[in-house]
Design a protein around this motif. Structure first.
Motif, PDB file in Angstrom:
ATOM      1  N   ALA A   1       0.812  -1.219   0.000  1.00 13.38           N
ATOM      2  CA  ALA A   1       0.000   0.000   0.000  1.00 13.38           C
ATOM      3  C   ALA A   1       0.841   1.264   0.000  1.00 13.38           C
ATOM      4  O   ALA A   1       0.325   2.347  -0.246  1.00 13.38           O
ATOM      5  N   MET A   2       2.142   1.131   0.263  1.00 14.92           N
ATOM      6  CA  MET A   2       3.006   2.299   0.375  1.00 14.92           C
ATOM      7  C   MET A   2       3.992   2.429  -0.777  1.00 14.92           C
ATOM      8  O   MET A   2       4.736   3.405  -0.847  1.00 14.92           O
ATOM      9  N   GLN A   3       4.019   1.470  -1.680  1.00 17.49           N
ATOM     10  CA  GLN A   3       4.956   1.544  -2.800  1.00 17.49           C
ATOM     11  C   GLN A   3       4.625   2.724  -3.703  1.00 17.49           C
ATOM     12  O   GLN A   3       3.453   3.007  -3.970  1.00 17.49           O
ATOM     13  N   THR A   4       5.657   3.393  -4.185  1.00 20.55           N
ATOM     14  CA  THR A   4       5.443   4.544  -5.059  1.00 20.55           C
ATOM     15  C   THR A   4       4.779   4.136  -6.360  1.00 20.55           C
ATOM     16  O   THR A   4       3.881   4.826  -6.864  1.00 20.55           O
ATOM     17  N   VAL A   5       5.197   2.998  -6.915  1.00 23.56           N
ATOM     18  CA  VAL A   5       4.641   2.504  -8.178  1.00 23.56           C
ATOM     19  C   VAL A   5       4.168   1.071  -7.983  1.00 23.56           C
ATOM     20  O   VAL A   5       4.924   0.222  -7.497  1.00 23.56           O
ATOM     21  N   THR A   6       2.924   0.818  -8.324  1.00 25.67           N
ATOM     22  CA  THR A   6       2.397  -0.552  -8.323  1.00 25.67           C
ATOM     23  C   THR A   6       1.750  -0.815  -9.683  1.00 25.67           C
ATOM     24  O   THR A   6       1.229   0.117 -10.325  1.00 25.67           O
ATOM     25  N   THR A   7       1.780  -2.056 -10.114  1.00 23.68           N
ATOM     26  CA  THR A   7       1.278  -2.386 -11.450  1.00 23.68           C
ATOM     27  C   THR A   7       0.424  -3.649 -11.416  1.00 23.68           C
ATOM     28  O   THR A   7       0.541  -4.482 -10.519  1.00 23.68           O
ATOM     29  N   ALA A   8      -0.404  -3.761 -12.438  1.00 23.71           N
ATOM     30  CA  ALA A   8      -1.175  -4.979 -12.664  1.00 23.71           C
ATOM     31  C   ALA A   8      -1.519  -5.039 -14.146  1.00 23.71           C
ATOM     32  O   ALA A   8      -1.625  -4.000 -14.812  1.00 23.71           O
ATOM     33  N   ARG A   9      -1.693  -6.243 -14.638  1.00 25.96           N
ATOM     34  CA  ARG A   9      -2.105  -6.448 -16.034  1.00 25.96           C
ATOM     35  C   ARG A   9      -3.578  -6.831 -16.012  1.00 25.96           C
ATOM     36  O   ARG A   9      -3.964  -7.818 -15.373  1.00 25.96           O
ATOM     37  N   LEU A  10      -4.398  -6.049 -16.686  1.00 24.04           N
ATOM     38  CA  LEU A  10      -5.848  -6.242 -16.661  1.00 24.04           C
ATOM     39  C   LEU A  10      -6.384  -6.465 -18.068  1.00 24.04           C
ATOM     40  O   LEU A  10      -5.764  -6.042 -19.058  1.00 24.04           O
TER      41      LEU A  10
END
Length: 483
Positions: free
Chosen positions: A279-288
């Motif tokens: 929840a605190m990471q500057t950048v988070t990703t997912a493939r949707l």
């Protein structure tokens, strides 16, 4: 003493401003021979020394710094600063039980040097009449200086002081109540932007987790006060949800759990907690969907653009990408350099913003054309937590027609990039010298950037784990689908 005599004395004493023990007497913008100006930038790579108590000399330095370097400083009626400072000073006298019959604002003429001399003379005379209580004198000086800065009514003008880290805190720990509410702490600066209800958007840990709060819980009162009276927000109630160390007073909430209709009172004590790292990471990703990259960026800090581009590159290893959702909800801003670099991945040769002086002369900000174009259609998610540099990015995307904005209007907190100045007591004063205009030369400060498609978060959606804005964004991209 004449105004001419006062001005001469101010010039002579400026020589030691910011470096010695002599108060910084100077007219705005003047410097000593070979010495630093009243406004000194903090040394790069070196943290300030320990903070020392605020005094009237520090207030004077801030006053001169504002008149010298602030956006409208050269034309500002300095009496507005002194009136605000003296009002706050007398209010603090009253709160402390030490009001004085002599505490009456001196007549001000509009002569900046003479008016300061009159203000300082009265301030020193009044404080000499008070008990020799160090804490009282510090509070009076702090209150006066804070009011001077607040009178600018500028969301990028700040005086950073009294900032302490909780003892024994680790780098990955936070201090607070352990949850994120639907309204941010900046709501007091633009109260008309806030809409009811107030609710929990996420639980990070700490007291909120221990009390059993859940996303979607509606907060009906804070310390006995309704967060909204009708549709008007109560800024103090929202501010209480964002305690900073060493603030330790418990915060009482009345909470409504929607699915059960149960109301209950909970008391949350501020403290250290370790949030979920994800929840605190500057950048988070997912493939949707069928090749849609969902990239969430929480701030435009150092290397933010490169981190986003590397994250997108990693997603490509799983197959071709057909679109991108840039999620900037809750992005509090950062560096305009990073904004221009990230925009360079979507367009070249474009103006992204203007930074303008009061006379209308502007510096032009442009895309970083050294960045390779991604060539992906994209949608940007925004909300009231998207502020400052985030609004620079969002306004450029909209004005340049690079993509659609989905969600809610941004914060409207983008007066201009703030420049920090180190005061003699090792506190930091910061404010903009230029104001921000979007690519079409429109003002977005206070106004915010309107989304192309208005999709607000609701407590019902949050409680059910639905993300309506993201679902709408996916329908706008090839290969996307509501999820």
């Amino acid at each position: 003493m004449s105004a001419k005599t006062v001005a001469a004395g101010l010039v002579l004493l400026l020589a030691a401003a910011c470096t010695g023990q002599t108060p910084p007497r100077a007219l705005p913008g003047q410097t000593s021979a070979g010495g630093p100006p009243v406004c000194a930038e903090p040394p790069r790579g070196t943290p300030p020394a320990a903070e020392t108590p605020t005094t009237i000399d520090v207030v004077e330095q801030a006053y001169l710094c504002i008149l010298s370097q602030y956006y409208s400083g050269p034309t500002l009626d300095a009496r507005t600063l002194l009136n605000a400072g003296f009002l706050a000073f007398t209010q603090e006298l009253n709160r402390s039980g030490h009001d004085l019959a002599e505490a009456t604002m001196p007549a001000l003429s509009g002569d900046r040097a003479a008016d300061w001399a009159a203000f300082e003379k009265l301030y020193r005379r009044l404080t000499d009449l008070l008990p020799q209580d160090t804490k009282l004198h510090e509070r009076l000086a702090d209150t006066t200086l804070q009011a001077v800065v607040d009178s600018l009514d500028d969301n990028h003008a700040r005086w950073a002081h009294g900032m302490r880290r909780a003892p024994s805190a680790y780098d990955d720990e936070q201090y607070g109540l352990g949850f994120r509410p639907s309204l941010g702490p900046q709501v007091g600066g633009n109260p008309g932007a806030a809409l009811p209800p107030l609710f929990v958007t996420s639980v990070l840990g700490g007291a909120a987790e221990s009390a059993g709060l859940r996303p979607g819980d509606i907060i009906e009162s804070v310390n006995g006060s309704a967060p909204f009276v009708g549709k008007d927000v109560t800024p103090a109630a929202i501010t209480a949800l964002y305690p900073r160390y060493p603030q330790a007073s418990p915060v009482r909430l009345r909470v409504l759990r929607q699915d059960t209709g149960r109301r209950r009172e909970v008391t949350l004590k501020p403290g250290l907690f370790q949030p979920d790292p994800a929840a605190m990471q500057t950048v988070t990703t997912a493939r949707l969907g069928d090749g849609i990259a969902h990239v969430r960026l929480r701030g435009f800090g150092p290397d933010a653009a490169d981190r986003v581009l590397k994250a997108i590159s990693r997603l490509k290893t799983g197959g071709e990408l057909t679109g991108l959702v840039m999620d900037l909800r809750g992005n509090g801003g950062g560096s305009p350099v990073e904004v221009n670099r990230l925009l360079g991945a979507f367009a070249h040769g474009k103006v992204t913003a203007y930074q303008c002086a009061p006379d209308g002369v502007c510096d032009t900000m442009r895309t970083d054309d050294g960045v390779a174009l991604l060539g992906l259609p994209f949608v940007v998610l925004t909300d009231r937590g998207c502020a400052s540099a985030c609004e620079h990015f969002s306004a450029a995307v909209k004005d340049l027609g690079l993509g659609k904005l989905v969600g809610t209007r941004s914060a409207g907190a983008v007066s201009g990039p703030a420049q920090p100045y180190l005061l003699r007591n090792n506190t930091m004063l910061s404010f903009p010298s230029k104001h921000h205009l979007a690519p079409n030369r429109e003002v977005i400060d206070r106004v915010g950037v309107a989304p192309d498609l208005y999709v607000p978060a609701t407590p019902e959606d949050v409680a059910a784990g639905r993300d309506a804005a993201l679902a709408k964004a996916l329908t706008l991209l090839p290969g996307g689908r509501a999820s």
